[in-house]
Design a protein around this motif. Structure first.
Motif, PDB file in Angstrom:
ATOM      1  N   ALA A 149      16.639 -30.507  32.638  1.00 33.34           N
ATOM      2  CA  ALA A 149      18.057 -30.377  32.323  1.00 33.34           C
ATOM      3  C   ALA A 149      18.280 -29.738  30.971  1.00 33.34           C
ATOM      4  O   ALA A 149      17.543 -29.964  30.022  1.00 33.34           O
ATOM      5  CB  ALA A 149      18.698 -31.761  32.343  1.00 33.34           C
ATOM      6  N   SER A 150      19.334 -28.923  30.937  1.00 30.27           N
ATOM      7  CA  SER A 150      19.710 -28.277  29.696  1.00 30.27           C
ATOM      8  C   SER A 150      21.053 -28.836  29.274  1.00 30.27           C
ATOM      9  O   SER A 150      21.941 -29.001  30.097  1.00 30.27           O
ATOM     10  CB  SER A 150      19.792 -26.775  29.929  1.00 30.27           C
ATOM     11  OG  SER A 150      20.368 -26.185  28.812  1.00 30.27           O
ATOM     12  N   PRO A 151      21.230 -29.155  27.984  1.00 26.42           N
ATOM     13  CA  PRO A 151      22.469 -29.817  27.580  1.00 26.42           C
ATOM     14  C   PRO A 151      23.689 -28.931  27.474  1.00 26.42           C
ATOM     15  O   PRO A 151      24.749 -29.417  27.134  1.00 26.42           O
ATOM     16  CB  PRO A 151      22.117 -30.418  26.214  1.00 26.42           C
ATOM     17  CG  PRO A 151      20.918 -29.723  25.747  1.00 26.42           C
ATOM     18  CD  PRO A 151      20.279 -29.030  26.894  1.00 26.42           C
ATOM     19  N   ILE A 152      23.605 -27.648  27.745  1.00 33.21           N
ATOM     20  CA  ILE A 152      24.811 -26.858  27.482  1.00 33.21           C
ATOM     21  C   ILE A 152      25.398 -26.179  28.689  1.00 33.21           C
ATOM     22  O   ILE A 152      24.720 -25.804  29.626  1.00 33.21           O
ATOM     23  CB  ILE A 152      24.572 -25.733  26.469  1.00 33.21           C
ATOM     24  CG1 ILE A 152      23.202 -25.209  26.668  1.00 33.21           C
ATOM     25  CG2 ILE A 152      24.992 -26.091  25.105  1.00 33.21           C
ATOM     26  CD1 ILE A 152      23.189 -23.763  26.571  1.00 33.21           C
ATOM     27  N   ARG A 153      26.662 -25.978  28.517  1.00 35.15           N
ATOM     28  CA  ARG A 153      27.412 -25.236  29.514  1.00 35.15           C
ATOM     29  C   ARG A 153      27.161 -23.753  29.335  1.00 35.15           C
ATOM     30  O   ARG A 153      27.111 -23.014  30.277  1.00 35.15           O
ATOM     31  CB  ARG A 153      28.904 -25.552  29.358  1.00 35.15           C
ATOM     32  CG  ARG A 153      29.200 -27.009  29.631  1.00 35.15           C
ATOM     33  CD  ARG A 153      30.279 -27.566  28.728  1.00 35.15           C
ATOM     34  NE  ARG A 153      29.788 -27.771  27.364  1.00 35.15           N
ATOM     35  CZ  ARG A 153      29.217 -28.901  26.963  1.00 35.15           C
ATOM     36  NH1 ARG A 153      29.087 -29.906  27.785  1.00 35.15           N
ATOM     37  NH2 ARG A 153      28.763 -29.048  25.727  1.00 35.15           N
ATOM     38  N   ARG A 154      26.956 -23.356  28.050  1.00 39.77           N
ATOM     39  CA  ARG A 154      26.728 -21.941  27.762  1.00 39.77           C
ATOM     40  C   ARG A 154      25.551 -21.383  28.553  1.00 39.77           C
ATOM     41  O   ARG A 154      25.550 -20.252  28.958  1.00 39.77           O
ATOM     42  CB  ARG A 154      26.469 -21.764  26.273  1.00 39.77           C
ATOM     43  CG  ARG A 154      27.537 -20.971  25.582  1.00 39.77           C
ATOM     44  CD  ARG A 154      27.227 -20.858  24.106  1.00 39.77           C
ATOM     45  NE  ARG A 154      26.008 -20.122  23.881  1.00 39.77           N
ATOM     46  CZ  ARG A 154      25.241 -20.259  22.804  1.00 39.77           C
ATOM     47  NH1 ARG A 154      25.569 -21.115  21.873  1.00 39.77           N
ATOM     48  NH2 ARG A 154      24.153 -19.566  22.658  1.00 39.77           N
TER      49      ARG A 154
END
Ligand SMILES: [Zn+2]
Ligand SMILES: [Zn+2]
Length: 457
Positions: free
Chosen positions: A113-118
């Motif tokens: 998982a990656s924490p950003i929406r970007r």
């Protein structure tokens, strides 16, 4: 089997000497095994992470390149590699990673998982970009300003929050969690640091008069342009360095948060924690500014802390490398590696007991901005490039240090005085050893691939 959880923290581009400046981590060190002379095996993220989690040198697993330069042929073997998360998953561990690198780095993780929406946006854009012909891609690279290309994928605060959420979800299960912090990677948290008027002391002193535009006097090439685009040409070089230290302090605070979270949940006593960086960062040494190319100490020496349940604090002298982590952690867990003969790393548990390792040499290589190999043995450090063309740095458009370099690290720890010409016998011996080592690695890669093909049949 010792039923410990594992939390593996990677702080990108964190130099070894910054550790002492990090308030929490220097306190936490007193509860850890501290490997004092630890080295990465390369200086870019993709191959380094692959080596760290596999216990194999880059030439053994095949990923010698980074980013857009990784070609399908580099990845031919990664499917056959026994990554630690893959081994532990088979033993019933829940495996999770907080990172954005994706691609083969996802192998063996239940949650990636990656924490950003970007990043989600970027994935959509990169999917479209993948479909474009190479010439159009090159054109885009030329017209899109470097500013938009140099950026942090996400912030430490978001990474910690996501890591805590995942730990909460995995509670009750045995887990392996990788958390990758990026804040100490260029461009650091520069604008924020300027906003706060922060001023941090730099481990590598930079004359306070110099500005980014002054770099063009020392190095030429795309990299100076990128730095000007990112920071503005009037920016003081020591202000960029200050931002690097500021970013390290922010990551430090986030790790403190994560450790107290584990403590509150009564998980810390049952968790092996590894804190390291994937490579260091050069802050101007050897004409390498705010990047991690070159096989000099600033780029290849790394902090390495191991929090092992039931083990007292100790400082361990002697060489250690990232490839030693997999055999060491498996040994602490009491887990057998499925193919120990393929490992490049050494089990350091016995060395940790006595407080010093007996690893005789350190190996590293790089392929991104220049192609070079490094061997450190005893007091000597040898660096060489197979061809003059390969020695030319494509970032700085210069040859850093030469095609062949030899340093006496006892007398010249800053690697300023190349003695390859004065000591040709030592240089020749070390080169022979390096060449033999790299040949073995390539041979081993073929064997790993063959073994896994057989196993599948
Ligand atoms: Zn990195
Ligand atoms: Zn360079």
């Amino acid at each position: 089997l010792n039923p410990y959880n594992i939390v593996w923290i990677v702080i990108d581009a964190l130099r070894r000497d910054v550790l002492e400046h990090m308030q929490f981590l220097s306190k936490f060190s007193a509860r850890c095994v501290v490997l004092e002379d630890a080295y990465s095996v390369t200086n870019t993220t993709d191959p380094s992470l692959t080596s760290m989690l596999s216990g194999l040198y880059p030439l053994t697993h095949g990923v010698v390149q980074h980013g857009e330069r990784v070609e399908p042929r580099h990845l031919a073997c990664v499917g056959a590699v026994d990554f630690i998360q893959k081994i532990l998953k088979k033993l019933g561990y829940a495996t999770a990673a907080v990172d954005y690198l994706g691609r083969w780095h996802r192998i063996g993780f239940d949650i990636y998982a990656s924490p950003i929406r970007r990043v989600e946006k970027r994935t959509a854009v990169s999917t479209i970009k993948k479909l474009l012909p190479k010439r159009v891609k090159m054109l885009i690279r030329r017209v899109v300003p470097a500013r938009t290309r140099l950026g942090l994928p996400y912030l430490a605060e978001d990474a910690t929050e996501l890591a805590m959420k995942i730990i909460g979800e995995l509670e009750g299960k045995r887990f392996f969690l990788l958390v990758h912090y990026w804040d100490t990677h260029i461009p650091y948290r520069f604008s924020e640091c300027v906003e706060h008027g922060c001023s941090f002391e730099c481990p590598h002193a930079i004359d306070a008069r110099y500005r980014v535009r002054d770099l063009s006097r020392w190095v030429r090439g795309e990299w100076v342009k990128k730095l000007v685009d990112t920071f503005g040409e009037a920016t003081l070089l020591n202000a960029i360095c200050s931002a690097y230290m500021y970013s390290a302090a922010l990551v430090d605070r986030e790790i403190e948060k994560l450790v107290s979270f584990l403590e509150q949940r009564k998980l810390l006593d049952n968790t092996i924690m590894i804190v390291t960086s994937d490579h260091g960062e050069s802050l101007g040494e050897h004409g390498i500014w705010f990047d991690h190319h070159g096989l000099y100490e600033p780029s290849v020496r790394v902090p390495l802390l191991l929090h092992i349940p039931g083990m007292d604090h100790r400082r361990v002298s002697g060489f250690a490398q990232h490839v030693d982590l997999v055999p060491t952690i498996l040994s602490v867990l009491g887990v057998k590696h499925p193919r120990p003969e393929t490992l490049d790393g050494e089990d350091l548990t016995a060395a940790i007991e006595v407080g010093s390792t007996n690893r005789s040499l350190v190996y590293a290589e790089e392929a991104y901005t220049e192609r070079k190999f490094m061997l450190r043995e005893g007091r000597y450090k040898y660096i060489y490039s197979p061809t003059p063309e390969a020695a030319l740095c494509r970032y700085c458009n210069t040859v850093h240090g030469g095609i062949e370099e030899l340093y006496d690290m006892d007398r010249d720890p800053l690697e300023l005085n190349n003695i390859a010409d004065q000591q040709p016998d030592i240089a020749r011996e070390m080169r022979k050893k390096l060449e033999a080592m790299t040949r073995d690695m390539v041979r081993k890669r073929v064997r790993i691939k063959l073994l896994s093909t057989h196993a599948k049949r």
